[in-house]
Enzyme design. Structure first.
Site, PDB file in Angstrom:
ATOM      1  N   LEU A 281     -50.372  -2.166  -6.931  1.00  0.00           N
ATOM      2  CA  LEU A 281     -49.376  -1.097  -6.898  1.00  0.00           C
ATOM      3  C   LEU A 281     -47.978  -1.600  -7.228  1.00  0.00           C
ATOM      4  CD1 LEU A 281     -50.450   0.844  -3.663  1.00  0.00           C
ATOM      5  CD2 LEU A 281     -50.883   1.499  -6.039  1.00  0.00           C
ATOM      6  N   GLY A 282     -47.660  -2.805  -6.807  1.00  0.00           N
ATOM      7  CA  GLY A 282     -46.319  -3.356  -7.014  1.00  0.00           C
ATOM      8  C   GLY A 282     -46.247  -4.756  -6.438  1.00  0.00           C
ATOM      9  N   GLY A 284     -43.466  -7.901  -4.393  1.00  0.00           N
ATOM     10  CA  GLY A 284     -42.248  -8.210  -3.660  1.00  0.00           C
ATOM     11  C   GLY A 284     -41.944  -9.684  -3.734  1.00  0.00           C
ATOM     12  N   GLY A 287     -45.236 -11.360  -1.941  1.00  0.00           N
ATOM     13  CA  GLY A 287     -46.591 -10.927  -2.230  1.00  0.00           C
ATOM     14  C   GLY A 287     -46.670  -9.682  -3.076  1.00  0.00           C
ATOM     15  N   LYS A 307     -51.021  -6.109   1.249  1.00  0.00           N
ATOM     16  CA  LYS A 307     -49.975  -6.996   0.726  1.00  0.00           C
ATOM     17  C   LYS A 307     -50.485  -8.426   0.785  1.00  0.00           C
ATOM     18  CE  LYS A 307     -45.000  -7.814   0.850  1.00  0.00           C
ATOM     19  NZ  LYS A 307     -43.706  -7.415   1.426  1.00  0.00           N
ATOM     20  N   ASP A 399     -32.149  -4.593   2.946  1.00  0.00           N
ATOM     21  CA  ASP A 399     -32.525  -4.288   1.561  1.00  0.00           C
ATOM     22  C   ASP A 399     -32.862  -2.808   1.402  1.00  0.00           C
ATOM     23  OD1 ASP A 399     -32.922  -4.817  -1.088  1.00  0.00           O
ATOM     24  OD2 ASP A 399     -34.899  -5.737  -0.849  1.00  0.00           O
TER      25      ASP A 399
END
Length: 556
Positions: A281-282, A284, A287, A307, A399
């Protein structure tokens, strides 16, 4: 007669034969010759021819002898050169062997220092230690001790290590790759212990953590000759070594530390076998996030987000990753992504989260430019509600941005990505701002490196701008980071609200951009403005549930 002599001179050269014939023609005729004189002439002629014939052969033999002498000299020179090359090669091999031995000794020394550091007593408890303590001047004893120490540094190969990890999962006191800082609240009484996997000098190791006299000891298992041991008891399996120490009450250290009760893994520890990882999905800092399924019963599964820790990271990176999991498991709020558990028994370490099927807020805004103002306002209120919950628990997110918010199936905003977050502190101060998103940072952060819940308020103001600008561009459009930083520090409103923003939202955004953090409103104050008919999230009764972790490097 001349014909007869020429035939007898057969074997001579043409010139030699001609010479003899001429002599015969010039000789005066002889009427009477004795047989004796004829025989002498014949012998003389034959001898002369033989002599003339042999002279070239002698010259050839001399030439051959000279050539042989030259060849012998060349061969002797070549042999000398070869001997020199062999000597140089042997010398070079010896130098290489010395260098290899030196590198090996240096590596061994570093390995032993690293292993000593893993133990809180700065020593490895092994048979070698006991022998060294009792060493006398006897050379044989010293030699035996060194040999034992060398064997204790052996390491099982990767296949054996994988088998060990799978076998240990069957035992509730095995906690896998859990960092040592994360287990301090699990070992309470003397004799409480757990086994975990760590790494020393980049090599996998197994350690036992045990409480004794109010202090936790971290002791590495030794391995040699296909056997494991802590102090005296050896066995081919780690779990048998542990059980023998429990049954016999044999100390694992010289100070009398014994194993009494294995501490079970917490309920939020999830086995890798129960997780099925799907598409990405994405990603960071530490991870990547994937869609996944988690087994909850014999045939039951639920959809989750997984994750995964990126690659095989070192202990410090793994600890940072697990710190995020420890923080998230204390949250329980509809506007915060819920952590279900952590899979830490083997690589890769994974955090299991609730799945937010609505995806990322930033993508939602970019892909749907016609969203109503009411919908956008709901996004802002949901984000503020979630931040109000975190601030009441003294959590600094650090963040806040549209990219770090997810959406439920009902488009409910959920704050996520706590990789930079800290808890139980009013102000976090960093010496350097490395890889930080400049355009979302507050003035005090840029000036002094200070982070607080008030700096989160400033970042929330930037996120409001993103929501009503539909994330068409980054904040401070047409400005680079240097220009945006100057604008933030200018003591003026850094940005105006996007066209079409409701007046109430404009007012809240301007309050967020208050330069002085002391006069800047908190999240509870903002929430009361955005949702005057709703009670803000309750503060926790026991703040001890939200204790902090080790302060990040470079902080004060």
């Amino acid at each position: 007669m001349a014909k007869k002599k020429r035939s007898k001179a057969k074997g001579c050269s043409q010139e030699q034969t001609k010479e003899l014939a001429t002599k015969d023609e010039e000789a005066p005729p002889v009427e009477v010759k004795t047989a004796k004189k004829k025989r002498r002439q014949k012998e003389a002629t034959t001898e002369k021819c033989a002599t003339i014939e042999k002279e070239p052969e002698k010259d050839k033999d001399k030439e051959k002898d000279k050539d042989k002498d030259k060849d012998k000299d060349k061969k002797d020179d070549k042999d000398k050169k070869d001997d020199k090359k062999d000597s140089d090669a042997k010398k070079e091999d010896k130098d290489k062997e010395k260098d290899k031995k030196k590198d090996k000794d240096d590596k061994t020394t570093k390995q032993k220092k690293s292993e000593h550091h893993e133990s809180d007593t700065h020593t490895m408890v092994s048979p070698a230690k006991t022998t060294v303590a009792a060493v006398t001047a006897k050379t044989q004893t010293t030699r035996t001790t060194i040999e034992k120490a060398d064997k204790s540094t052996e390491q099982p190969d990767e296949t054996v290590d994988a088998d060990i990890a799978r076998m240990l999962i069957c035992f509730p006191w095995y906690h896998g790759l859990m960092p040592r800082d994360e287990i301090s609240d699990l070992l309470l009484d003397d004799g409480d212990f757990l086994v975990r996997k760590t790494d020393v000098g980049g090599r996998p190791k197994y350690a036992i953590s045990v409480m004794n006299k109010g202090r936790i000891r971290h002791i590495l298992f030794n391995y040699g000759d296909k056997k494991w041991w802590l102090k005296d008891l050896k066995n081919s399996n780690i779990y048998n070594v542990v059980q023998q120490h429990i049954d016999t009450k044999t100390p694992v250290q010289a100070d009398g530390t014994v194993l009494i009760k294995g501490v079970m893994r917490p309920d939020f520890y999830i086995l890798h076998d129960h997780i099925e990882v799907g598409k990405k999905l994405g990603g960071g800092a530490f991870g990547d996030v994937h869609v996944g399924k988690m087994k909850t019963g014999e045939k039951e599964t639920i959809d989750v987000a997984v994750k995964k820790l990126k690659g095989a990271m070192n202990k410090k990176q793994r600890a940072e990753f697990m710190k995020e999991a420890k923080l998230m498991r204390r949250f329980d709020h509809p506007n915060i992504v819920r952590m279900i558990g952590v899979a830490a028994q083997e690589e890769p370490v994974m955090i299991i989260l609730e799945l937010a099927p609505g995806g990322c807020l930033k993508n939602k805004l970019k892909d749907n430019p016609d969203l109503s103002k009411e919908k956008l306002t709901d996004f802002a209120i949901g984000g503020c509600r979630g931040m109000c919950y975190l601030a009441a628990r003294k959590v600094i997110h650090r963040d806040i941005a549209a990219r770090n918010c997810l959406l439920s199936s009902k488009d409910e905003v959920k704050i996520s990505d706590f990789g930079l977050s800290v808890a139980d502190t009013n102000v976090l101060k960093l010496d350097k701002l490395k890889s930080m998103p400049i355009k979302w940072l507050a003035p005090e952060t840029l000036r002094k490196g200070e982070f607080s819940t008030k700096s989160d308020v400033w970042s929330f103001g930037v996120m409001i701008w993103e929501i009503f600008a539909h994330c068409k561009t980054d904040p401070f459009p047409n400005m680079n980071n240097t220009e945006a930083k100057a604008k933030i520090l200018s003591k003026e409103a850094p940005m105006s609200a996007p066209e079409g923003t409701p007046d109430l939202i404009k007012a809240v955004m301007l309050l967020c951009f208050t330069q002085d953090p002391e006069t800047r409103p908190d999240f509870e104050g903002l929430f009361k403005i955005l949702a005057p008919n709703e009670t803000p999230p309750m503060k926790p009764v026991d703040m001890a549930l939200f204790e902090t972790y080790s302060v990040p490097a470079g902080t004060k």
